[in-house]
Design a protein around this motif. Sequence first.
Motif, PDB file in Angstrom:
ATOM      1  N   THR A 212      40.883  -7.779  51.870  1.00  8.72           N
ATOM      2  CA  THR A 212      41.622  -7.404  50.673  1.00  8.72           C
ATOM      3  C   THR A 212      41.560  -5.885  50.544  1.00  8.72           C
ATOM      4  N   SER A 213      42.697  -5.241  50.448  1.00  3.00           N
ATOM      5  CA  SER A 213      42.723  -3.784  50.353  1.00  3.00           C
ATOM      6  C   SER A 213      42.341  -3.332  48.951  1.00  3.00           C
ATOM      7  N   ASN A 214      42.085  -2.043  48.792  1.00  4.25           N
ATOM      8  CA  ASN A 214      41.817  -1.495  47.469  1.00  4.25           C
ATOM      9  C   ASN A 214      42.998  -1.733  46.532  1.00  4.25           C
ATOM     10  N   ALA A 215      44.203  -1.612  47.056  1.00  4.07           N
ATOM     11  CA  ALA A 215      45.400  -1.781  46.232  1.00  4.07           C
ATOM     12  C   ALA A 215      45.550  -3.215  45.739  1.00  4.07           C
ATOM     13  N   GLU A 216      45.003  -4.163  46.493  1.00  4.40           N
ATOM     14  CA  GLU A 216      45.137  -5.576  46.137  1.00  4.40           C
ATOM     15  C   GLU A 216      43.990  -6.087  45.278  1.00  4.40           C
ATOM     16  N   ASP A 217      42.930  -5.304  45.160  1.00  6.13           N
ATOM     17  CA  ASP A 217      41.742  -5.772  44.473  1.00  6.13           C
ATOM     18  C   ASP A 217      41.947  -5.819  42.965  1.00  6.13           C
ATOM     19  N   MET A 218      41.432  -6.880  42.325  1.00  5.99           N
ATOM     20  CA  MET A 218      41.670  -7.051  40.893  1.00  5.99           C
ATOM     21  C   MET A 218      40.929  -6.025  40.051  1.00  5.99           C
ATOM     22  N   TRP A 219      39.844  -5.422  40.605  1.00  5.74           N
ATOM     23  CA  TRP A 219      39.082  -4.444  39.831  1.00  5.74           C
ATOM     24  C   TRP A 219      39.353  -3.022  40.297  1.00  5.74           C
ATOM     25  N   SER A 220      40.253  -2.854  41.232  1.00  8.63           N
ATOM     26  CA  SER A 220      40.502  -1.519  41.763  1.00  8.63           C
ATOM     27  C   SER A 220      41.181  -0.644  40.710  1.00  8.63           C
ATOM     28  N   VAL A 221      41.142   0.648  40.976  1.00  5.81           N
ATOM     29  CA  VAL A 221      41.690   1.589  40.004  1.00  5.81           C
ATOM     30  C   VAL A 221      43.203   1.488  39.930  1.00  5.81           C
ATOM     31  N   LYS A 222      43.739   1.587  38.714  1.00  3.28           N
ATOM     32  CA  LYS A 222      45.189   1.631  38.541  1.00  3.28           C
ATOM     33  C   LYS A 222      45.707   2.996  38.949  1.00  3.28           C
ATOM     34  N   GLN A 223      44.949   4.007  38.646  1.00  3.20           N
ATOM     35  CA  GLN A 223      45.270   5.348  39.129  1.00  3.20           C
ATOM     36  C   GLN A 223      43.977   6.132  39.240  1.00  3.20           C
TER      37      GLN A 223
END
Length: 394
Positions: free
Chosen positions: A294-305
């Motif tokens: 799962t990439s950072n972009a796909e992660d549910m807790w990853s940063v929006k920006q």
Amino acid sequence: MVQLSKLIAVAAACLATPAIAHPGEKHDHHAVKREVYARDAMAAAAKRSLGGCESSLHARELAKRNVARRSRTVQQLREKRGVTANSQKWRRDLAELEKYEAVNHNKTDILGYSPATPESVVFAANTSCILTPTITDGPYYVWGEVFRQDVKEDMYSDGVDIHLEVQYIDINTCRPIPGAVVDIWQANATGVYSGISTSGNYAADGYDSTYLRGLQQTDKDGVVTFDTIFPGHYDGRATHTHLLTHLNATILPNKTLEVGTGSIAHNGQLFWNEVLRTAVENTYPYTTNTQSVTSNAEDMWSVKQADSAYDPFPEYIYLGEDLDDGLFAWIQIGLNSTADYTDNSYYSIAAYYDADGGHANSDSSFMGGGSGGSAPSGSMTMSSSASASASVSS
């Protein structure tokens, strides 16, 4: 000064629909979205607080000590490992991050450092002064782990070595936070956590296993260090490292934390950029991990920006020419020392470890916070040494 190279790896990511990771780590999409927005607002407010004191004399003196300490640490690590080849510095430019709302992680730019580049440029950078504690600890937090700096064990800890430095700063004063007790835990190279034996995460030694878990207390500069490995990935989550911070907790003579004392001032996760993750996972034993990435972009807790207010990606340097020589990574985390997340729904104790070994917490629902942060009932006395035999399934 060794020859260094600089990599700008743009690390912002868009919020995606949560995928189910290990069983128990289930979250409502709308609730997660609200938490992420709340986290971002907290980060912005904390950054403003830091702005009022970051130019103070004590803050400047601390920054100088940081540069000297990190430079000295890298030199010592290289000498210990017998590394003579030039090292590589991989660093992201926060000014670049602010230009992107959504990011193609393949957009990178290699820049070169010359031998004359000052150490202050290399080692002063912090990817984050803010890492807000509104992220779940997941379903696999274990209370009662061993106080130790090296959390690797003889078994099930193979991987790319990382010497990780984490520094905690009070956002209201820009002063370091000494005496904090910091938990670290993560999956091993095949994506399995120690200390837990349940569907989706079986350790052969079950709750008695302790690899890649430990505690350390911050020094006068608010610093803890851990020798660990680059974490492995598992289904539904981007590659990450867990950190949890106790303030004012009572440390018993046998080097355990007294149950029910202190506060939880931080509960968060460090993420690792895709360029580094890809490089690591092309090495053994990460190549044996059959779980989906799962990439950072796909992660549910990853940063929006990701920007200068919220950026959970540590700085890191290759100690030598390649990953075989290991990594030195560091991050500075801003905390509100008066906050307490003990009763936060995302703080959950899945198990505990004591003199009799590991035990599941019967009050825990393995739901990443279903039972809140209440500690297990009864007193705990932890053995002074960790079990060196732990196993995995992947």
